[in-house]
Design an enzyme around this catalytic site. Sequence first.
Site, PDB file in Angstrom:
ATOM      1  N   ASP A 181      45.458  54.650  27.522  1.00 37.03           N
ATOM      2  CA  ASP A 181      45.609  55.847  26.697  1.00 37.03           C
ATOM      3  C   ASP A 181      45.014  55.633  25.303  1.00 37.03           C
ATOM      4  OD1 ASP A 181      46.944  56.986  28.801  1.00 37.03           O
ATOM      5  OD2 ASP A 181      48.891  57.115  27.813  1.00 37.03           O
ATOM      6  N   ASP A 182      44.826  56.750  24.594  1.00 39.52           N
ATOM      7  CA  ASP A 182      44.454  56.758  23.165  1.00 39.52           C
ATOM      8  C   ASP A 182      43.033  56.288  22.902  1.00 39.52           C
ATOM      9  OD1 ASP A 182      47.091  57.558  22.824  1.00 39.52           O
ATOM     10  OD2 ASP A 182      47.792  55.570  22.254  1.00 39.52           O
TER      11      ASP A 182
END
Length: 323
Positions: free
Chosen positions: A13-14
């Site tokens: 993620d991110d």
Amino acid sequence: MSRPRMRLVVTADDFGYCPRRDEGIVEAFLAGAVTSVSLLVNGAATESAAELARRHSIPTGLHANLSEGRPVGPARRGASSLLGPEGFFLGKMGFREAVAAGDVDLPQVREELEAQLSCFRELLGRAPTHADGHQHVHVLPGVCQVFAEALQAYGVRFTRLPLERGVGGCTWLEAPARAFACAVERDARAAVGPFSRHGLRWTDAFVGLSTCGRHMSAHRVSGALARVLEGTLAGHTLTAELMAHPGYPSVPPTGGCGEGPDAFSCSWERLHELRVLTAPTLRAQLAQDGVQLCALDDLDSKRPGEEVPCEPTLEPFLEPSLL
């Protein structure tokens, strides 16, 4: 070669949050430890992250963000129920509280989600392989409905359903983290209906609430996957997703989504996840347990002895987690 007991998507993620984060994510992908990434289109390093995804042919989805930083849609031009007085999203808990209080205008949520999907398409030249939610905003009541509508409109078929078997019994989680995980699970159960009605698909199982940051270890990841495999019929292959947050720590003021990097991104915990994911220990344990890493695209066609990811395969994992 024997059929794997599980085919596992490992999603970082991110992506796009900051160059150092992205460096670690790409390192993990090239090492074969990460198989998919979720991109923040309002991240400080979004454009360079998109270039990295193209250069290395990384399967990339949208990390829909309604809680951190600045919007990319019409909300950025004026007053919006999604924003605080400084023009930023309301924060991880602030957004949840506003949704619970009925203070969030869902058509404004739809506008922002569509703007992020459009931005993704402009950056990558295609639709996302999948879409999930930053801080699990996509399963919140009401939000899950407009999220599903937007994904269907943009032709995105895969999402994440953050239901982790047994997370309520993970005593190593601090009380606030365990309470948050169980709240996310309650929301995820309620999101099954809207997601199914709009043709969205997800893996049979999910892991990551109990193994985030400092809590990640080869033992805990393999233990969480073992809980998923309990009771699986011989010869049947399950699909699962491991949510991860690897990377090198952010160095302020670089990074973030308009407000600078948060404490978690600057901590050693991101590097800890990177080291666990890329270490031989975890890879050896997964191989021993019959777990084969793959990308979401690899799950798009049914193979003998396994199910295509979809709502009907989820039933064994819907039991409540106990606090």
